[in-house]
Design a protein around this motif. Structure first.
Motif, short mmCIF file in Angstrom:
data_model
loop_
_atom_site.label_atom_id
_atom_site.label_comp_id
_atom_site.label_asym_id
_atom_site.label_seq_id
_atom_site.Cartn_x
_atom_site.Cartn_y
_atom_site.Cartn_z
N ASP A 182 1.89 10.35 -1.67
CA ASP A 182 0.80 11.19 -2.16
C ASP A 182 0.26 12.06 -1.03
O ASP A 182 -0.01 11.58 0.07
N ILE A 203 -5.79 9.64 -6.84
CA ILE A 203 -5.09 8.56 -6.15
C ILE A 203 -5.22 7.22 -6.88
O ILE A 203 -4.29 6.43 -6.90
N HIS A 233 -0.20 6.86 0.84
CA HIS A 233 -1.27 7.84 0.63
C HIS A 233 -1.61 8.56 1.93
O HIS A 233 -1.99 7.94 2.92
#
Length: 188
Positions: free
Chosen positions: A52, A58, A73
């Protein structure tokens, strides 16, 4: 693909039907709604890494995490190339399959790619047949990096063939080859 197309593997090589040798990597940015279809299309047991790039969604993306699906992330958008390289670094399989989050796999996709990799061991990377949402065939036949004389004919090739350029929408590559060339250009 018929059973006849499944060539025997070299001694010691994984079977073309052993999907555990592949990790699928997809770079996301506010893509939780569309990447669900991709994740749902991936056979059980195949590792998936979603990288991501600083999304606002998220939490929804992390909800897709499972034994087979992991989410990396980034707190900001580090770019496509760098995010792909992060996913490749986290993968522990022989093959990497970089796939756009708005795509999905057909039942035969991974088997066909593994068979191609085994049939053409000197090939560097592969694209599967890509069909757009409207059913139209998509084949990348040109690039601004290629002179016009090197553009390929319109339409899909009639059989497996060497190509001058690959579509970034779905690239299948041996991890060792990907690492040897330094991965994706991080300026992408």
């Amino acid at each position: 693909m018929t059973d006849d197309a499944l060539a025997p593997s070299p001694v010691g090589a994984p079977s073309p039907t052993d999907l555990s040798v592949v990790t699928i990597i997809s770079v996301t940015y506010n893509s939780s709604a569309i990447v669900k279809q991709l994740v749902a299309s991936i056979p059980a047991g195949v590792k998936v890494i979603l990288v991501d790039n600083g999304s606002d969604d998220i939490e929804a993306l992390q909800a897709l995490s499972s034994d087979d699906v992991s989410v990396l992330h980034n707190h900001s958008n580090v770019g496509f190339g760098r995010a792909c390289n992060q996913g490749a670094e986290a993968a522990h399989t022989e093959y990497l399959f970089f796939v756009n989050p708005d795509a999905y796999l057909t039942e035969e996709t991974l088997h066909a790619l593994l068979c191609a990799a085994h049939s053409y061991p000197d090939a560097v990377a592969f694209n599967p047949a890509i069909v757009e949402g409207n059913g139209k065939q998509y084949f990348k036949r040109s690039s601004t990096l290629l002179p016009r004389a090197e553009y390929m004919a319109r339409g899909w090739p009639s059989s497996d063939s060497a190509v001058n350029v690959l579509s970034g929408a779905a690239i299948f590559v041996k991890k060792s080859v990907f690492q040897a060339v330094g991965g994706f250009d991080e300026n992408i």
